[in-house]
Design an enzyme around this catalytic site. Structure first.
Site, mmCIF file in Angstrom:
data_model
loop_
_atom_site.group_PDB
_atom_site.id
_atom_site.type_symbol
_atom_site.label_atom_id
_atom_site.label_comp_id
_atom_site.label_asym_id
_atom_site.label_seq_id
_atom_site.Cartn_x
_atom_site.Cartn_y
_atom_site.Cartn_z
ATOM 1 N N ALA A 29 14.591 -14.032 74.606
ATOM 2 C CA ALA A 29 15.091 -14.350 75.945
ATOM 3 C C ALA A 29 16.597 -14.484 75.818
ATOM 4 C CB ALA A 29 14.459 -15.637 76.472
ATOM 5 N N GLU A 58 20.919 -12.129 80.981
ATOM 6 C CA GLU A 58 20.941 -12.881 82.229
ATOM 7 C C GLU A 58 21.448 -11.989 83.365
ATOM 8 O OE1 GLU A 58 23.124 -16.510 81.774
ATOM 9 O OE2 GLU A 58 22.044 -17.109 79.970
ATOM 10 N N HIS A 104 5.383 21.917 82.495
ATOM 11 C CA HIS A 104 4.107 21.733 83.169
ATOM 12 C C HIS A 104 4.171 22.122 84.642
ATOM 13 C CE1 HIS A 104 3.002 19.415 79.594
ATOM 14 N NE2 HIS A 104 1.756 19.428 80.020
ATOM 15 N N GLU A 160 16.480 -2.539 77.453
ATOM 16 C CA GLU A 160 17.045 -2.925 76.163
ATOM 17 C C GLU A 160 18.513 -2.486 76.075
ATOM 18 O OE1 GLU A 160 15.806 -4.725 73.957
ATOM 19 O OE2 GLU A 160 13.625 -4.690 74.161
ATOM 20 N N GLU A 183 28.067 -2.685 74.791
ATOM 21 C CA GLU A 183 28.932 -1.536 74.537
ATOM 22 C C GLU A 183 28.095 -0.279 74.386
ATOM 23 O OE1 GLU A 183 32.724 -1.224 71.757
ATOM 24 O OE2 GLU A 183 30.906 -1.114 70.573
#
Length: 364
Positions: free
Chosen positions: A114, A117, A323, A348, A352
């Site tokens: 965690a 923010e 496809h 994630e 930078e």
């Protein structure tokens, strides 16, 4: 340099490949529980800490095979291992290791990070969560967003300001004052709950501090480098599925009574996809080997993450194109690969851009 996997690594790759296929359709929680049953939740942690004592390369092989079945489960598995368990293994006191690591390795508890923010990503200067000293512990207040497996994990490595510096704490899910939002509705990684974590005067015992006060940024950076290799492994697995589906479809689909796999334009795309997948996999394994041999993993880890995610998105886009209209539908399971890959690169995120980090490392 020997590019071949060892006999043990090959055996692990084969066994998890077969086992992972039996996990298709299970929830993230069920998949993690199944991995715990075969001692794969602490595969690269030392045996004295409850782990299997394996190497990090073997762990990356497991992550890649999991990603072929579920990108969501692979990311939850990576967060549990390279973020929560590894953090405890490296910076936890002996008491914390004895208390939590065996439970994490056995699947009795699941852990995650965690850190971020709001929309600030991973910028330490913008973190507002605080940890104020209170008697024999700390009071944590703040809001953490995009917490992977948020609400479904048992342990959270929470980063908070102690004065002007950053520190890391172990916070249990049942701590008073800890709460979660409803899971976000996401574009991809739909099976992995991602939520906002709110801390309101959450008391954390002093012994739950990882390392020392002010060591949080060092912990985060070290874990980020290792986690980058995990993310590259996930991207390699998703990319492999994309090309396998493309080849299978190319053999079945016909134009002018000829399987489209025989058309040179399609073969050219498949050739490029194949080269990029193999290059990403080799770069990822090179980064994993660096960790196993005690080398600095930052450079190779960042390169592997950048290349595997970048080419992975391109491969998935090509797979959708190959496809045709069916690739855009959910029926063939191609478009979900792109959505999961994009989720990894966005959720994630790093402060930078990866390519700048790579450049700076080269010119330092």
């Amino acid at each position: 340099m020997n590019f071949n996997l060892s006999e043990e690594q090959t055996l692990i790759q084969q066994s998890i490949s077969e086992f992972a296929q039996s996990l298709a359709g299970l929830s993230v929680k069920e998949i993690l529980a199944s991995l715990a049953e075969i001692d794969f939740l602490g595969v690269f942690l030392p045996e004295e800490q409850g782990g299997a004592g394996g190497d990090f390369t073997s762990y990356c092989l497991i992550v890649e095979e999991l990603a072929k079945v579920s990108g969501s489960a692979a990311l939850a598995y990576a967060s549990h291992n390279t973020q929560a368990s590894y953090s405890l293994s490296q910076w936890g006191s002996e008491a914390l290791k004895q208390k939590y690591l065996p439970q994490l390795c056995k699947g009795e508890k699941i852990g995650t990070f965690a850190y971020g923010e709001g929309w600030i990503g991973k910028d330490i200067l913008a973190i507002e969560t605080t940890a104020e000293k209170e008697n024999d512990g700390y009071l944590l207040n703040g809001v953490k967003t995009f917490v992977l497996n948020g609400g479904d994990s048992d342990l959270y490595i929470v980063f908070a300001k102690t004065g002007e510096s950053l520190s890391a704490f172990i916070v249990e899910a049942d701590a008073q004052g800890l709460s979660f939002s409803e899971p976000y509705r996401k574009m991809g990684l739909e099976e992995l709950d991602t939520a906002t974590l709110t801390l309101e005067n959450v008391f954390v015992p002093a012994e739950n501090l990882l390392g020392e006060e002010g060591q949080g940024q060092h912990i985060y950076q070290s874990v980020k480098d290792l986690h980058s290799i995990s993310l590259a492994s996930i991207a390699s697995g998703l990319s492999q599925v994309a090309i396998e589906k493309s080849i299978s479809y190319g053999k079945e689909r016909q134009q002018f009574n000829i399987p489209i796999i025989k058309f040179q334009a399609l073969q050219e795309k498949l050739g490029n996809m194949s080269v990029n997948i193999e290059a990403a996999r080799l770069l990822t394994l090179r980064a994993a080997a660096s960790f196993d041999t005690g080398e600095d993993i930052e450079a190779y880890g960042t390169m592997a993450r950048y290349f595997a995610l970048k080419t992975g998105e391109e491969i998935c886009i090509d797979a959708i194109q190959l496809h045709g209209g069916y690739g855009y539908s959910k029926d063939l399971g191609v478009e979900v690969l792109l959505r999961d890959l994009k989720g990894i690169s966005v959720i994630e995120a790093v402060t930078e851009p990866l390519i700048l980090s790579i450049a700076k490392h080269q010119i330092a």
